[in-house]
Design a protein around this motif. Structure first.
Motif: not given
Ligand code: HEM
Length: 330
Positions: A1-28
């Protein structure tokens, strides 16, 4: 449970920054605001936790039982295991911090089919732990080239040694590889050793995945998805000189790397990673075992009202005599 939750959290974090910079242009946001906020959280958080520990009362010396304490002159004392002076404490602490000495004593207990209970050494954890921490330090030192101008010559030498095998262009740094391999071992042991898996929580997996994410994104960025290192340096110098700027066109892999590092920094003070500071404040490591040489008086002892035996006897002498109980004073 803890394992999958943590893996999911890191994947989500990576996704958030990817979308933020690629789509949202949130470089700043991801290039300046988040790193500054993370660094501030790290500094304030670490200081407040260390101050909290430093203020906790340590009323007595906690002796460890595995070394002979200094006592009579003809009994050989162990001044590293059970130091009686500051020099011994420094030696014990240095061996602990630099070589993880107590982890070296790690043992494993197994029930064989005979049936026998067998105790054995277990050095892999020590080796992987040591390899991981030292390679992490080397990587951090090498990264100073992004934050210094001119880059100290010693750093160049350091990087030269790290890349001495000259594998690939740009050369593969051994420390980067060792860090990823050792942290992967630390993760796999949690998954494959049932007893360790049983006690592992999200708080154990999350930092491991985060560090794997930082290392992997760094390696991928260096060898496969190249980014403009000169622009990275401009950004890094802007951050440390408090003249922040966002150069155009640094690739997304860099923002992913920087964001995962920022999360690691911000998470650090609230996590088990604080053992970095805790080891120095650990009473079983940092206090000399001089109980037999020095009287340690609890500094906040308040005067306790005592009732001595003499007073007791004075009070009850008649009754004691009448009941036939022996008394000290007639
Ligand atoms: C916890 C802190 C960090 C860790 C553990 C880490 C780890 C790594 C690793 C393992 C690599 C692969 C290449 C190598 O071994 O050097 C790398 C590359 C890289 N890192 Fe980091 N990093 C950290 C922080 C940062 C920060 C704050 C920056 C921002 C400037 C940064 C920028 C880079 C860049 C630009 C590369 C590619 C290097 C190149 O192409 O030569 N890293 N990092």
């Amino acid at each position: 449970m803890g394992l999958w939750f943590s893996l999911f959290a890191v994947v989500i974090l990576t996704f958030v920054v990817f979308m933020g910079v690629e789509m949202g242009k949130l470089h700043f946001l991801f290039g300046l605001v988040v790193p500054y906020a993370a660094f501030a959280t790290f500094i304030v958080g670490v200081i407040s936790r260390v101050v909290g520990w430093a203020r906790s009362p340590v009323p007595f010396r906690i002796t460890t039982t595995c070394g002979q304490q200094k006592s009579l002159p003809w009994i050989k004392a162990d001044n590293i295991e059970s130091p009686h002076n500051t020099l011994g404490v420094i030696a014990r602490m240095a061996l602990e911090v630099l070589l993880f000495r107590s982890l070296f004593r790690n043992t494993k207990v197994e029930l064989k089919n005979d049936p026998r209970l067998v105790y054995g050494g277990a050095k892999w954890l020590w080796l992987a732990g040591l390899a991981f921490h030292w390679s992490f330090l080397v990587i951090l030192i090498r990264h100073l080239r992004f934050f210094t101008e001119p880059v100290p010559r010693l750093l160049g030498l350091f990087a030269g040694i790290d890349g001495v095998f000259e594998i690939g262009v740009p050369v593969l740094y051994i420390s980067g590889l060792i860090m990823l391999v050792s942290v992967t071992y630390l993760f796999l042991r949690r998954v494959f050793i049932p007893q360790v898996r049983y006690i592992s929580l999200a708080a154990d997996y999350f930092p491991l995945f985060l560090i794997i994410g930082v290392g992997l994104s760094g390696l991928l960025m260096r060898h496969f998805f190249k980014v403009d290192i000169f622009k990275v340096k401009e950004l890094a110098m802007g951050l440390v000189s408090f003249h922040p700027l966002i150069p155009e066109g640094i690739g997304i892999p860099f923002y992913i790397h920087l964001f995962l590092v920022s999360v690691l920094l911000a998470y650090f003070p609230f996590s088990k990673l604080m053992h970095l500071g805790g080891v120095f404040l650990s009473p079983t490591r940092n206090l000399a075992n001089n109980n037999r040489m020095k009287r340690h008086v609890n500094p906040w002892n308040y005067p306790v009202k005592v009732h001595t035996y003499e007073e007791y006897e004075d009070e009850f002498r008649d009754k004691m005599k009448a009941a036939g109980i022996p008394v000290e004073k007639e």
